[in-house]
Design a protein around this motif. Sequence first.
Motif, PDB file in Angstrom:
ATOM      1  N   GLY A  62       0.779  -1.237   0.000  1.00  0.00           N
ATOM      2  CA  GLY A  62       0.000   0.000   0.000  1.00  0.00           C
ATOM      3  C   GLY A  62       0.809   1.287   0.000  1.00  0.00           C
ATOM      4  N   VAL A  63       2.126   1.191  -0.011  1.00  0.00           N
ATOM      5  CA  VAL A  63       2.977   2.379  -0.066  1.00  0.00           C
ATOM      6  C   VAL A  63       3.596   2.451  -1.458  1.00  0.00           C
ATOM      7  CG1 VAL A  63       4.985   3.562   0.899  1.00  0.00           C
ATOM      8  CG2 VAL A  63       3.479   2.244   2.399  1.00  0.00           C
ATOM      9  N   GLU A  64       3.440   3.589  -2.104  1.00  0.00           N
ATOM     10  CA  GLU A  64       3.944   3.807  -3.455  1.00  0.00           C
ATOM     11  C   GLU A  64       5.129   4.768  -3.389  1.00  0.00           C
ATOM     12  OE1 GLU A  64       3.617   3.137  -7.584  1.00  0.00           O
ATOM     13  OE2 GLU A  64       2.215   2.401  -6.096  1.00  0.00           O
ATOM     14  N   LEU A  65       6.178   4.465  -4.115  1.00  0.00           N
ATOM     15  CA  LEU A  65       7.345   5.324  -4.180  1.00  0.00           C
ATOM     16  C   LEU A  65       7.631   5.604  -5.648  1.00  0.00           C
ATOM     17  CD1 LEU A  65       9.558   6.634  -2.423  1.00  0.00           C
ATOM     18  CD2 LEU A  65      10.854   4.527  -2.667  1.00  0.00           C
ATOM     19  N   MET A  66       7.767   6.886  -5.981  1.00  0.00           N
ATOM     20  CA  MET A  66       8.038   7.292  -7.358  1.00  0.00           C
ATOM     21  C   MET A  66       9.267   8.173  -7.367  1.00  0.00           C
ATOM     22  SD  MET A  66       4.245   8.373  -8.604  1.00  0.00           S
ATOM     23  CE  MET A  66       2.831   7.346  -8.243  1.00  0.00           C
ATOM     24  N   ALA A  67      10.105   7.978  -8.376  1.00  0.00           N
ATOM     25  CA  ALA A  67      11.299   8.806  -8.541  1.00  0.00           C
ATOM     26  C   ALA A  67      11.275   9.422  -9.937  1.00  0.00           C
ATOM     27  CB  ALA A  67      12.557   7.966  -8.355  1.00  0.00           C
ATOM     28  N   PHE A  68      11.680  10.680 -10.022  1.00  0.00           N
ATOM     29  CA  PHE A  68      11.714  11.411 -11.287  1.00  0.00           C
ATOM     30  C   PHE A  68      13.080  12.078 -11.416  1.00  0.00           C
ATOM     31  CE2 PHE A  68       7.455  11.260  -9.636  1.00  0.00           C
ATOM     32  CZ  PHE A  68       6.717  10.815 -10.715  1.00  0.00           C
TER      33      PHE A  68
END
Length: 195
Positions: A62-68
């Motif tokens: 349930g934890v989302e991690l996004m990198a840009f």
Amino acid sequence: FYFERDRAHYIVARGLLRQILGRYISLPPEKVAFAYGEQGKPELAASQAGSGVRFNISHNKGVELMAFAGQREVGVDIEQIRPLEDGEQIAQRFFSAREVAIFTAVPAAQKPEAFFNCWTRKEAFIKVIGEGLSCPLDSFDVTLRPGDPAKLLQVHGSPEKANRWKLQNLNPTPCYAAAVIAEGQSWRLQTWQHP
């Protein structure tokens, strides 16, 4: 998706990803188009790749991690820290000899954190290079001791190849290990948390 909650989480996360990418490339979210590398790594479609925006995503429980990142490849991984009955066997099978030696020496109470430090750092690296699990996890070394800075130590025996990348630890939420890696040494990490 086997569970409806996983399907719903995926839809919400992809919607948020489209919104963020749309802001970076000045397009409405519904116009953001994806392509996928040989091992399934998502990227912007060729028609939008000229923007130079690169991204990577990871989710767990349930934890989302996004990198840009701009003009550089980026990889990210997140895992919930938890005891594993077969952690020693998994480490023996997938970690490098150097990592196994360090993991074995870590006090029992710190083993879950050390294991997931290593795992997330390795996953972030294989994601940034776009090879996924086709890259042997024991072909490169990362730091893993709790409290040690995240670092890619060597790739295929070469510290020089490792110097192409900067690896950083993330603490997105309690009881989770996470790592981000990107090309070059001069970039600076900024983090935001979405409600």
